[in-house]
Motif scaffolding. Sequence first.
Motif, PDB file in Angstrom:
ATOM      1  N   THR A 190       7.393  12.607  33.736  1.00 22.98           N
ATOM      2  CA  THR A 190       7.444  13.904  34.418  1.00 22.98           C
ATOM      3  C   THR A 190       8.842  14.485  34.271  1.00 22.98           C
ATOM      4  OG1 THR A 190       5.841  13.071  36.035  1.00 22.98           O
ATOM      5  CG2 THR A 190       7.005  15.098  36.590  1.00 22.98           C
TER       6      THR A 190
ATOM      7  N   LYS B  54       9.895   8.279  34.004  1.00 19.69           N
ATOM      8  CA  LYS B  54       8.657   7.511  34.094  1.00 19.69           C
ATOM      9  C   LYS B  54       8.952   6.216  34.824  1.00 19.69           C
ATOM     10  CE  LYS B  54       4.683   5.572  31.696  1.00 19.69           C
ATOM     11  NZ  LYS B  54       4.005   5.289  30.400  1.00 19.69           N
TER      12      LYS B  54
ATOM     13  N   TYR C 152      11.854  17.376  35.300  1.00 17.79           N
ATOM     14  CA  TYR C 152      12.346  18.126  36.451  1.00 17.79           C
ATOM     15  C   TYR C 152      13.605  18.899  36.059  1.00 17.79           C
ATOM     16  CZ  TYR C 152       9.713  14.422  38.820  1.00 17.79           C
ATOM     17  OH  TYR C 152       8.736  13.522  39.207  1.00 17.79           O
TER      18      TYR C 152
ATOM     19  N   LEU D  68       5.716   6.636  39.507  1.00 14.30           N
ATOM     20  CA  LEU D  68       5.502   7.807  38.665  1.00 14.30           C
ATOM     21  C   LEU D  68       4.898   7.310  37.340  1.00 14.30           C
ATOM     22  CD1 LEU D  68       6.200  10.836  39.190  1.00 14.30           C
ATOM     23  CD2 LEU D  68       8.211  10.483  37.754  1.00 14.30           C
TER      24      LEU D  68
END
Length: 531
Positions: free
Chosen positions: A126, A287, A128, A122
């Motif tokens: 990001t 990350k 979530y 990744l």
Amino acid sequence: MTIQQLTLAAGLISLPLASMAQEKFANTITAADLEKHLRILAADDMEGRETGTRGQRKAAEYIAGQFASLGLKPLVKTESGKLDYQQPYTLYKKSWGDLYVSAGGKRFEHLKDFMPNGLLYLPTETSYETVLAGYGISDTNYDDYAGKDVKGKAVVIFDDEPKASDGKRLISGTTDASKWGGPNGWRAKSLLAKEKGAAQLFIIAAESADAFKQLLAQRSVMQNRFNRLSLKPGAENVGSVGVFLISSDMGAALLNTSAATLTQTATQLAQAQKPVASSLAGTVAVKADRVDEKTQASNVLGFIEGTDKKDEVLIISSHYDHIGISADGQINNGANDDGSGTVSVLEIAQAFAKAKAAGKGPRRSILFLTVSGEEKGLLGSEYYADMSPVIPLEKTVTDLNIDMVGRVDDLHQGKSDNYIYVIGSDKLSSDLHKISEETNKKYIGMELDYKYNDPKDSQRIYYRSDHYNFAKHKIPIIFYFNGLHADYHRPTDDVEKIDFKLAEKSARLVFYTAWDIANRDQRLAVDSNKQ
């Protein structure tokens, strides 16, 4: 004098000369020779034979030297055009670059707060939504995902599986772990999470930061595996579900709650013995960048050319790599895993080489294939089978693979030391299964245990050694295995714990089976598909 020789001397029967030759050469496979080789391959100076290290290269040189001394042919073409015993290949070590998890206003640290698997990639941070899904199990009478939409979310679950107060597990109904439990239960849970559409999976595997430190020490082998090697460079794992082992403190932050509340929820699950509804949720940012580093490894191949059917080839294989040196400096010598299989291949090669020298060589050719990279994901055998088969796969008749022989496993302790697990013999060829059973009955008389041949067995042993890279190409295989034990993947897997008479029996069984396959008139039929 053997029973066959006594009977022959008495004039009662006339044994075929081929049968007498078989026994003569099988008897050159001895416990003493197996031990001699293993004390070299599993010595401390081999440094645990981890793929891509000095120890692995030293082991490869020893095996190549043995093949040369036996007069086996090298098959691998070098850049200079000469032939060599070693088949080199490049691996890419995917080390971590920038790696962190943020939740609840805190940034958590790799190997202090969490341990991820090596499939994760990744490269940009990001975010979530997070959701608690109990134990992360979906089984016949137990479903933590019922009524939950986890698509695109980070799922948080508890480790292991529900147990009753008497220690019995709810799923299996016994004290034995189902596929969802034990130290490897995360595999089934991660596959399920991916199937449900989850983006990431966090497994609460320790109750506190101190307990998590102990977990890291216990699972140092798993930690090394997470720094994965690959046959391909680049980010082929984009889109994979990341799996993180975490403490309950970190789990509480992920779900925007307290550790006490999370512990209470775990207690409710344990007492209820059924999924419990929970509204715990939160957010997380991840990350996980990766960096490729090249390393070199090799397989070692020795060849005996057949006579009238030399274009058809039988492979006898093992993996000679192991897991190297632990984080605390202890050497994992891997005497059983899989020094035992490798020295068996050397002894079987010697027996066929002696037969060849005596004018009794096999009709079909035999390739003795010792591979590295097995502990990193069956990589050496994958390289041979998928990327660079020295002999075309369509000419390969079968693979007889030996991995972890010469130890009595926990299931047979106090019951039998005259057994071998036979895995895969019936999955692709009815001929092979018949030959295996008849050969054992005629020459060896071991108990052939088919426990791990059951596709429902939770250990999935059939998929966990190098034969599988041939089986997936519809090449019939047999995997010979004596089972798991307390020293598996630990520094205590040493030579002193090997039963060399049991290893001798196992190796002779493989030799007799190989002799039949190599010398029969018809090639093995590929007439089944039970995989």
